[in-house]
Design a protein around this motif. Sequence first.
Motif, mmCIF file in Angstrom:
data_model
loop_
_atom_site.group_PDB
_atom_site.id
_atom_site.type_symbol
_atom_site.label_atom_id
_atom_site.label_comp_id
_atom_site.label_asym_id
_atom_site.label_seq_id
_atom_site.Cartn_x
_atom_site.Cartn_y
_atom_site.Cartn_z
ATOM 1 N N GLY A 137 -40.061 1.682 -8.077
ATOM 2 C CA GLY A 137 -40.207 2.710 -7.055
ATOM 3 C C GLY A 137 -41.659 2.946 -6.694
ATOM 4 N N PHE A 138 -41.942 2.905 -5.401
ATOM 5 C CA PHE A 138 -43.282 3.208 -4.901
ATOM 6 C C PHE A 138 -43.360 4.634 -4.359
ATOM 7 N N ASP A 139 -42.299 5.406 -4.554
ATOM 8 C CA ASP A 139 -42.146 6.723 -3.938
ATOM 9 C C ASP A 139 -42.702 7.863 -4.777
ATOM 10 N N GLY A 140 -42.853 7.652 -6.084
ATOM 11 C CA GLY A 140 -43.409 8.688 -6.948
ATOM 12 C C GLY A 140 -42.427 9.746 -7.410
ATOM 13 N N LEU A 141 -41.154 9.661 -7.025
ATOM 14 C CA LEU A 141 -40.195 10.723 -7.338
ATOM 15 C C LEU A 141 -40.091 10.989 -8.839
ATOM 16 N N LEU A 142 -40.032 9.941 -9.645
ATOM 17 C CA LEU A 142 -39.859 10.122 -11.085
ATOM 18 C C LEU A 142 -40.961 10.994 -11.681
ATOM 19 N N HIS A 143 -42.166 10.905 -11.137
ATOM 20 C CA HIS A 143 -43.304 11.609 -11.725
ATOM 21 C C HIS A 143 -43.237 13.121 -11.535
ATOM 22 N N PHE A 144 -42.310 13.609 -10.736
ATOM 23 C CA PHE A 144 -42.138 15.049 -10.557
ATOM 24 C C PHE A 144 -41.194 15.647 -11.594
ATOM 25 N N TYR A 145 -40.683 14.812 -12.510
ATOM 26 C CA TYR A 145 -39.768 15.262 -13.558
ATOM 27 C C TYR A 145 -40.296 14.827 -14.923
ATOM 28 N N GLU A 146 -40.000 15.629 -15.938
ATOM 29 C CA GLU A 146 -40.265 15.194 -17.305
ATOM 30 C C GLU A 146 -39.332 14.026 -17.588
ATOM 31 N N HIS A 147 -39.909 12.882 -17.907
ATOM 32 C CA HIS A 147 -39.047 11.701 -18.002
ATOM 33 C C HIS A 147 -39.205 10.879 -19.269
ATOM 34 N N GLY A 148 -40.060 11.288 -20.184
ATOM 35 C CA GLY A 148 -40.134 10.574 -21.451
ATOM 36 C C GLY A 148 -40.403 9.100 -21.269
ATOM 37 N N HIS A 149 -39.503 8.276 -21.816
ATOM 38 C CA HIS A 149 -39.737 6.828 -21.815
ATOM 39 C C HIS A 149 -38.573 6.073 -21.179
ATOM 40 N N ILE A 150 -38.047 6.604 -20.075
ATOM 41 C CA ILE A 150 -36.933 5.902 -19.428
ATOM 42 C C ILE A 150 -37.413 4.735 -18.580
ATOM 43 N N ASN A 151 -38.705 4.690 -18.281
ATOM 44 C CA ASN A 151 -39.235 3.642 -17.413
ATOM 45 C C ASN A 151 -39.915 2.556 -18.233
ATOM 46 N N HIS A 152 -40.039 1.377 -17.611
ATOM 47 C CA HIS A 152 -40.570 0.193 -18.281
ATOM 48 C C HIS A 152 -42.065 0.056 -17.961
ATOM 49 N N THR A 153 -42.902 0.656 -18.799
ATOM 50 C CA THR A 153 -44.340 0.734 -18.501
ATOM 51 C C THR A 153 -45.027 -0.626 -18.557
ATOM 52 N N ALA A 154 -44.541 -1.522 -19.404
ATOM 53 C CA ALA A 154 -45.186 -2.839 -19.492
ATOM 54 C C ALA A 154 -45.056 -3.593 -18.170
ATOM 55 N N ILE A 155 -43.878 -3.508 -17.548
ATOM 56 C CA ILE A 155 -43.691 -4.154 -16.249
ATOM 57 C C ILE A 155 -44.571 -3.477 -15.200
ATOM 58 N N GLU A 156 -44.609 -2.161 -15.247
ATOM 59 C CA GLU A 156 -45.436 -1.405 -14.290
ATOM 60 C C GLU A 156 -46.900 -1.832 -14.378
ATOM 61 N N ASP A 157 -47.425 -1.904 -15.599
ATOM 62 C CA ASP A 157 -48.841 -2.258 -15.780
ATOM 63 C C ASP A 157 -49.130 -3.655 -15.247
ATOM 64 N N GLU A 158 -48.223 -4.581 -15.525
ATOM 65 C CA GLU A 158 -48.405 -5.960 -15.045
ATOM 66 C C GLU A 158 -48.382 -5.999 -13.524
ATOM 67 N N PHE A 159 -47.476 -5.221 -12.925
ATOM 68 C CA PHE A 159 -47.372 -5.185 -11.461
ATOM 69 C C PHE A 159 -48.632 -4.592 -10.831
ATOM 70 N N ILE A 160 -49.121 -3.510 -11.391
ATOM 71 C CA ILE A 160 -50.320 -2.853 -10.861
ATOM 72 C C ILE A 160 -51.504 -3.815 -10.876
#
Length: 288
Positions: A137-160
């Motif tokens: 998601g490029f929309d940022g919606l998840l960041h407006f909620y407390e979300h713990g570790h439901i997202n895959h940060t390793a993939i995100e970092d590689e993509f960035i």
Amino acid sequence: MQLRPAELILNEDGSIYHLNLLPNDISTTIITVGDPERVSQVSRYFDTIEVKKGKREFHTHTGHKNGKRLTVISTGIGTDNIDIVLNELDALVNIDFKTRTLKKNRIRLNIIRIGTSGSIQADIPVDSFLMSEYAIGFDGLLHFYEHGHINHTAIEDEFITHTSWLSAKARPYVVSYSENLAELFQDNRIRLGFTATNIGFYGPQHRQLRLAPSQMEVMEKLTSFRYENHCITNLEMETSGIYALAILLGHAAVSLNCILANRVTGEFSKNPSKSIDNLIQFCLERLS
């Protein structure tokens, strides 16, 4: 805890504010479509229809097919609308509107998106069907909620790193589908994909009319991105929001995409209505 009127907003008839629905108006199996006119394209295959309601872009039909109670609802376009629809659907089943309190026994919804999309890989043809195993998601919606570790940060970092993502933009987030619900739709007609959810249709998807996108080279980098055996397969505007909120709220979600365009080859479906209808019928066969 009792929810205040400004938090849980109800209409005069007791229905939830935007969707204009009462708790008994929906099934626990929800099909979402973007276009309000597509609601009737789905419900015309129902054996019976018991609920027809609409407000703004949110139209809902609930009925039965082969004894299975189903709801189809239009979300409109974008994850801002998904934020409304997912939260209000959850409220309909998990909040007591009379006492304005959370129910002790939570109900789990099955949410199936039937949508259109454009592929960004040359080998994904128009008129094919794709189920989003992952969504970024490029929309940022998840960041407006407390979300713990439901997202895959390793993939995100590689993509960035791969895309030289601008820090002024929202941090991309990666979420995944419900494996259990996805099993219903496993078929040789369905390929698994990694879907990119954009915040708009033109600049955010690197289309140029009179305004130039800020990073034209990102489209090429989206196409060339690889993480292990995954590549980004298609672009649309709702899936990441559906997956993120479904996970946070304890629901199951999958996104089924009808590929109408191929951005690499420049092709567009010659009969998009037929292709979408084929996906609708496939989905209903599996659900009922």
